[in-house]
Write an enzyme that holds these catalytic residues in place. Structure first.
Site, PDB file in Angstrom:
ATOM      1  N   SER A  44       0.815  -1.215   0.000  1.00  0.00           N
ATOM      2  CA  SER A  44       0.000   0.000   0.000  1.00  0.00           C
ATOM      3  C   SER A  44       0.849   1.266   0.000  1.00  0.00           C
ATOM      4  O   SER A  44       0.353   2.355  -0.309  1.00  0.00           O
ATOM      5  CB  SER A  44      -0.944   0.012   1.203  1.00  0.00           C
ATOM      6  OG  SER A  44      -1.897  -1.023   1.115  1.00  0.00           O
ATOM      7  N   CYS A 247      -9.544  -1.970   3.593  1.00  0.00           N
ATOM      8  CA  CYS A 247      -8.777  -0.810   3.130  1.00  0.00           C
ATOM      9  C   CYS A 247      -9.167  -0.434   1.686  1.00  0.00           C
ATOM     10  O   CYS A 247     -10.283   0.012   1.461  1.00  0.00           O
ATOM     11  CB  CYS A 247      -7.287  -1.085   3.269  1.00  0.00           C
ATOM     12  SG  CYS A 247      -6.283   0.413   3.258  1.00  0.00           S
ATOM     13  N   GLN A 251     -12.972   0.653  -0.125  1.00  0.00           N
ATOM     14  CA  GLN A 251     -13.282   1.748  -1.043  1.00  0.00           C
ATOM     15  C   GLN A 251     -13.851   1.221  -2.362  1.00  0.00           C
ATOM     16  O   GLN A 251     -14.802   1.795  -2.920  1.00  0.00           O
ATOM     17  CB  GLN A 251     -12.016   2.560  -1.302  1.00  0.00           C
ATOM     18  CG  GLN A 251     -11.430   3.188  -0.051  1.00  0.00           C
ATOM     19  CD  GLN A 251      -9.967   3.567  -0.201  1.00  0.00           C
ATOM     20  OE1 GLN A 251      -9.426   3.573  -1.304  1.00  0.00           O
ATOM     21  NE2 GLN A 251      -9.305   3.862   0.910  1.00  0.00           N
ATOM     22  N   HIS A 332      -7.257  -2.187   9.300  1.00  0.00           N
ATOM     23  CA  HIS A 332      -6.644  -3.502   9.109  1.00  0.00           C
ATOM     24  C   HIS A 332      -6.875  -4.409  10.323  1.00  0.00           C
ATOM     25  O   HIS A 332      -6.105  -4.371  11.290  1.00  0.00           O
ATOM     26  CB  HIS A 332      -5.146  -3.352   8.850  1.00  0.00           C
ATOM     27  CG  HIS A 332      -4.830  -2.796   7.511  1.00  0.00           C
ATOM     28  ND1 HIS A 332      -4.597  -3.589   6.412  1.00  0.00           N
ATOM     29  CD2 HIS A 332      -4.745  -1.517   7.073  1.00  0.00           C
ATOM     30  CE1 HIS A 332      -4.360  -2.831   5.362  1.00  0.00           C
ATOM     31  NE2 HIS A 332      -4.449  -1.563   5.739  1.00  0.00           N
ATOM     32  N   GLU A 334      -6.235  -7.458  10.491  1.00  0.00           N
ATOM     33  CA  GLU A 334      -5.125  -8.412  10.592  1.00  0.00           C
ATOM     34  C   GLU A 334      -3.890  -7.763  11.232  1.00  0.00           C
ATOM     35  O   GLU A 334      -2.884  -8.458  11.465  1.00  0.00           O
ATOM     36  CB  GLU A 334      -4.772  -8.959   9.211  1.00  0.00           C
ATOM     37  CG  GLU A 334      -3.829  -8.125   8.383  1.00  0.00           C
ATOM     38  CD  GLU A 334      -4.408  -6.814   7.867  1.00  0.00           C
ATOM     39  OE1 GLU A 334      -3.629  -5.981   7.382  1.00  0.00           O
ATOM     40  OE2 GLU A 334      -5.634  -6.607   7.956  1.00  0.00           O
TER      41      GLU A 334
END
Length: 356
Positions: A44, A247, A251, A332, A334
């Site tokens: 990212s 994330c 979107q 996130h 995770e």
């Protein structure tokens, strides 16, 4: 000496580490106190220069087990105090060695407090990092001449499908890779899922033919509107299979349902963002890394309802449409790095597949 020039004409001079290379990139800051290895290996951050607001970086080195991808993603790494003598029995190389191998320049010894305040107060900016002795005007011209990239997901997504298997699987999940962190795959496997990871532009019917119990949409870099392939896939799949996004995936799900996204002033990057679950009232401390958010006003008529909000700025952090088998969060669950407050969201995805 290595210098960082911002597009507003400000200059930060420091010492070099990592690779010797000139780069133009967008500069963002991360507020995590640890986890720099996971940060530099998070796709990212593609095309971004990452400023760590915590001053001491590099002190525990790099370990072979803690990478989030095979890609070392940022264009540059910017710190206050780089430590090149790690104290960690697990470390196999230094951060500088890793960045040098990946061709990524680092700069240390600058006033990161001033730089972070600049970004926080006036917004994220593009920068030019160089070892050359050039003027501010030359640096700003260099920044302006470099086009803003729009192909990040294409560059970081896997090129062909691959598999992650677990003992005694209960469900099969197809994960669309837009720049996925490996702890997402590990988390799905830990919840009893066999995972098939596919490129971002995989056709929806190809996914259906894999006969999954659910579909996962990953995190990734850049503007979500630059990924029409995934938006089209989601429009074809929604209502047919349970879909969970994180994330960038959050979107893209919102765009596929007709909502809009916008770029934040300086983004959310760090491991300490408070998020409220509107269904339970519970406050979670979350790990975040994104520059875009979903426009809450645009959710009207899409069938999506807001499930989570950011308590710092009120932005949308989660949406759901049970009748369309959709759920997503902006942060996130995770972690890696970050708190583990939000791990229950994988349980919700498992329950969506179980009910179906």
């Amino acid at each position: 000496m290595r210098k960082l020039f911002l597009e507003d004409g400000s200059v930060y001079a420091g010492a070099p580490f990592g690779a010797k290379k000139d780069v133009v990139c967008e500069v963002v800051f991360n507020t995590s106190m640890a986890g720099y290895q996971e940060i530099v290996s998070d796709p990212s951050y593609t095309d971004q220069g990452v400023v760590m607001s915590y001053p001491l970086i590099g002190n525990y080195g790099i370990t072979d087990e803690d990478f989030e991808s095979k890609l070392i993603a940022p264009s540059a790494f910017i710190v206050r105090d780089y430590n090149d003598q790690p104290s960690n029995f697990r470390y196999t190389k230094t951060l500088s060695e890793l960045l040098e191998e990946a061709g990524i320049p680092g700069i240390t010894g600058i006033d990161t407090r001033k730089l972070v305040r600049n970004i926080r107060d006036t917004g994220a900016k593009r920068a030019f990092i160089t070892d050359e002795d050039i003027s501010v005007d030359e640096a700003v011209d260099m920044i302006k001449s470099k086009p803003v990239p729009h192909d990040q997901v294409k560059r970081v997504s896997c090129k062909k499908r691959w598999y992650a298997r677990t003992a005694n699987p209960v469900f099969s999940v197809v994960a669309i890779d837009c720049g996925m962190k490996q702890n997402i795959v590990r988390s799905l496997c830990a919840h009893g899922c066999n995972v098939t990871v596919v490129p971002y532009d995989t056709a929806p019917e190809d996914i259906v033919n894999m006969k999954p119990d659910g579909v996962f949409i990953s995190n990734g870099p850049g503007d979500p509107e630059d990924v029409p392939e995934v938006i089209g896939t989601l429009q074809a799949l929604k209502g047919r299979l349970p879909i969970f996004g994180i994330c960038l995936g959050h979107q893209l799900i919102s765009l596929a349902c007709g909502a809009k996204t916008y770029k934040l002033k300086f983004g959310h990057h760090g491991g300490n963002h408070p998020v409220k679950d509107l269904q339970t009232g519970r406050i979670e401390i979350t790990s975040q890394n994104h520059n875009y958010a979903v426009d809450e006003a645009s959710l009207a008529g899409t069938g999506l309802e807001v499930t989570h909000i950011n308590l710092l700025d009120g932005t949308v952090e989660g949406v759901a449409a049970p009748e369309q088998l959709l759920r997503s969060v902006q942060y996130h669950p995770e972690s890696a790095p970050g708190p583990e407050d939000s791990g229950y969201l994988f349980d919700i995805f498992i329950e969506m597949m179980r009910k179906r």
